[in-house]
Design an enzyme around this catalytic site. Structure first.
Site, PDB file in Angstrom:
ATOM      1  CD  GLN A  27      30.118  -0.325  -5.570  1.00  0.00           C
ATOM      2  OE1 GLN A  27      29.373   0.232  -6.386  1.00  0.00           O
ATOM      3  NE2 GLN A  27      30.043  -1.611  -5.341  1.00  0.00           N
ATOM      4  CG  ASP A  71      30.429  -0.049   6.238  1.00  0.00           C
ATOM      5  OD1 ASP A  71      29.622  -0.675   5.526  1.00  0.00           O
ATOM      6  OD2 ASP A  71      31.632  -0.389   6.365  1.00  0.00           O
ATOM      7  CG  HIS A 110      30.265   5.346  -3.805  1.00  0.00           C
ATOM      8  ND1 HIS A 110      29.449   4.257  -3.999  1.00  0.00           N
ATOM      9  CD2 HIS A 110      30.715   5.713  -5.023  1.00  0.00           C
ATOM     10  CE1 HIS A 110      29.398   3.989  -5.298  1.00  0.00           C
ATOM     11  NE2 HIS A 110      30.162   4.849  -5.954  1.00  0.00           N
ATOM     12  CB  CYS A 139      32.754  29.341   3.222  1.00  0.00           C
ATOM     13  SG  CYS A 139      31.716  27.897   2.953  1.00  0.00           S
ATOM     14  CB  SER A 197      23.666  -4.904  -7.514  1.00  0.00           C
ATOM     15  OG  SER A 197      23.950  -3.513  -7.385  1.00  0.00           O
ATOM     16  CG  ASN A 255      26.162 -11.101  -5.067  1.00  0.00           C
ATOM     17  OD1 ASN A 255      25.123 -11.330  -4.440  1.00  0.00           O
ATOM     18  ND2 ASN A 255      26.428  -9.923  -5.604  1.00  0.00           N
ATOM     19  CB  ALA A 304      30.694 -11.744   1.946  1.00  0.00           C
TER      20      ALA A 304
HETATM   21  P1  OAD Z   1      23.293  -3.284  -3.708  1.00  0.00           P
HETATM   22  O1  OAD Z   1      22.258  -3.284  -2.640  1.00  0.00           O
HETATM   23  O2  OAD Z   1      22.960  -2.729  -5.076  1.00  0.00           O
HETATM   24  O3  OAD Z   1      23.800  -4.782  -3.939  1.00  0.00           O
HETATM   25  C1  OAD Z   1      24.151  -5.578  -2.828  1.00  0.00           C
HETATM   26  C2  OAD Z   1      24.616  -6.905  -3.373  1.00  0.00           C
HETATM   27  O4  OAD Z   1      25.080  -7.713  -2.286  1.00  0.00           O
HETATM   28  C3  OAD Z   1      23.491  -7.689  -4.047  1.00  0.00           C
HETATM   29  O5  OAD Z   1      23.980  -8.190  -5.283  1.00  0.00           O
HETATM   30  C4  OAD Z   1      23.206  -8.828  -3.066  1.00  0.00           C
HETATM   31  O6  OAD Z   1      22.871 -10.019  -3.757  1.00  0.00           O
HETATM   32  C5  OAD Z   1      24.541  -9.003  -2.380  1.00  0.00           C
HETATM   33  N1  OAD Z   1      24.508  -9.525  -1.001  1.00  0.00           N
HETATM   34  C6  OAD Z   1      23.582  -9.277  -0.046  1.00  0.00           C
HETATM   35  N2  OAD Z   1      23.934  -9.893   1.109  1.00  0.00           N
HETATM   36  C7  OAD Z   1      25.134 -10.521   0.874  1.00  0.00           C
HETATM   37  C8  OAD Z   1      26.010 -11.300   1.656  1.00  0.00           C
HETATM   38  N3  OAD Z   1      25.747 -11.580   2.946  1.00  0.00           N
HETATM   39  N4  OAD Z   1      27.142 -11.782   1.082  1.00  0.00           N
HETATM   40  C9  OAD Z   1      27.420 -11.524  -0.230  1.00  0.00           C
HETATM   41  N5  OAD Z   1      26.622 -10.777  -1.036  1.00  0.00           N
HETATM   42  C10 OAD Z   1      25.494 -10.287  -0.481  1.00  0.00           C
HETATM   43  O7  OAD Z   1      24.553  -2.509  -3.108  1.00  0.00           O
HETATM   44  P2  OAD Z   1      25.807  -1.972  -3.913  1.00  0.00           P
HETATM   45  O8  OAD Z   1      26.146  -2.844  -5.075  1.00  0.00           O
HETATM   46  O9  OAD Z   1      26.867  -1.708  -2.923  1.00  0.00           O
HETATM   47  O10 OAD Z   1      25.950   4.417  -4.070  1.00  0.00           O
HETATM   48  O11 OAD Z   1      25.277  -0.537  -4.478  1.00  0.00           O
HETATM   49  C11 OAD Z   1      26.214   0.286  -5.135  1.00  0.00           C
HETATM   50  C12 OAD Z   1      25.897   1.725  -4.834  1.00  0.00           C
HETATM   51  O12 OAD Z   1      24.496   1.990  -5.057  1.00  0.00           O
HETATM   52  C13 OAD Z   1      26.115   2.127  -3.388  1.00  0.00           C
HETATM   53  O13 OAD Z   1      27.460   2.408  -3.120  1.00  0.00           O
HETATM   54  C14 OAD Z   1      25.274   3.399  -3.318  1.00  0.00           C
HETATM   55  C15 OAD Z   1      24.047   2.956  -4.084  1.00  0.00           C
HETATM   56  O14 OAD Z   1      23.494   4.034  -4.791  1.00  0.00           O
HETATM   57  C16 OAD Z   1      26.076   5.661  -3.472  1.00  0.00           C
HETATM   58  O15 OAD Z   1      25.664   5.863  -2.354  1.00  0.00           O
HETATM   59  C17 OAD Z   1      26.745   6.682  -4.330  1.00  0.00           C
END
Ligand code: OAD
Length: 235
Positions: free
Chosen positions: A95, A98, A113, A146, A185, A209, A227
């Site tokens: 997702q 980067d 994404h 465009c 998350s 996580n 991770a």
């Molecule tokens: P979140 O910020 O919602 O969740 C990050 C997750 O990583 C959390 O569950 C943390 O507990 C966990 N975490 C943090 N540090 C960590 C580490 N060192 N090792 C393992 N886990 C760790 O980010 P995403 O789930 O990626 O969408 O969010 C999903 C989407 O929401 C993103 O792609 C973005 C946002 O809206 C768009 O931009 C369309």
């Protein structure tokens, strides 16, 4: 950990599904982590990461992404990216926008994404795209084809996911017998629905996580920790 190792050893097709937690140890803030300085704590996502927000103030939104591009240029892949890259058999669905998995050498990366390394025309009927140099990001500018605005080729709230990436992700999920769910998350759909999709055809789910997530109920194994520390040991 032993059960997770055994599942991985016995697997024929391993897929990883990652979120911002995969890049957290590289220094890129997550979105929703409680108590950290995630992006959303400093900015209103509805204002910036939406078509309406962009059209209301294109230069503000474009500048925000330029800051993020320069931030990403300054960081490097962490041991989690490197561990995944070394397993060239693993198909990586992410997702994240980067390019750290690519920079770690990963061969198979599906960006659900989009990616911050490309700009695209904001007009849905124009398909112009342009790679950008994250070290020296360009200014807000018009599409040479465009005349509409060029904007980062990332999925904004309310926008459709790239069809090719979604199809590739569904195909990988349909074939996998182990799904590594790393640093997400699992709250944003349709991406998070891929975990249920894998689970429903009998794939084993291994979650990595730092805290329980919305996907915890689907896990065969849930490894709580960073991770960058767990993955090199696990895979
Ligand atoms: P979140 O910020 O919602 O969740 C990050 C997750 O990583 C959390 O569950 C943390 O507990 C966990 N975490 C943090 N540090 C960590 C580490 N060192 N090792 C393992 N886990 C760790 O980010 P995403 O789930 O990626 O969408 O969010 C999903 C989407 O929401 C993103 O792609 C973005 C946002 O809206 C768009 O931009 C369309």
């Amino acid at each position: 950990m032993d059960k997770a190792r055994q599942l991985i050893q016995d697997a024929d097709c391993i897929v990883s599904f990652s979120g911002a937690g995969l890049s957290a140890e590289s220094g890129i803030p997550t979105f929703r982590d409680a108590g950290t300085d995630g992006f959303w704590t400093n900015y209103d996502p509805q204002q910036l990461a939406t078509q309406e927000g962009f059209l209301a103030d294109p230069s503000l939104v474009y500048r925000w992404y330029s800051d993020r591009r320069q931030g990403i240029a300054k960081v490097k892949p962490n041991p989690a990216h490197i561990a995944l890259a070394q397993r060239t058999d693993i198909i990586n669905i992410t997702q994240n926008i980067d390019d750290l998995l690519h920079r770690a050498g990963a061969q198979q990366v599906i960006h659900l994404h989009g990616t911050i390394k490309t700009d695209k025309c904001n007009s849905s009927s124009c398909h112009y795209t342009e790679d950008v140099d994250v070290n020296n990001p360009p200014e807000l500018r018009r599409c040479p084809m465009c005349g509409d605005w060029l904007r980062p080729d990332v999925v904004w709230f309310g926008e459709m996911l790239p069809m090719a990436a979604w199809a590739a992700a569904e195909n990988a999920i349909g074939r996998c017998d182990v799904l590594l769910v790393i640093g997400t998350s699992a709250e944003v759909y349709p991406a998070a629905g891929l975990i249920q999709m894998a689970h429903s055809h009998g794939a084993r789910i291994i979650i990595i996580n730092t805290e329980p997530s919305a996907a915890s109920g689907l896990a065969d194994v849930e490894l709580i920790g960073k991770a960058g520390e767990i993955l090199p040991d696990l895979i």
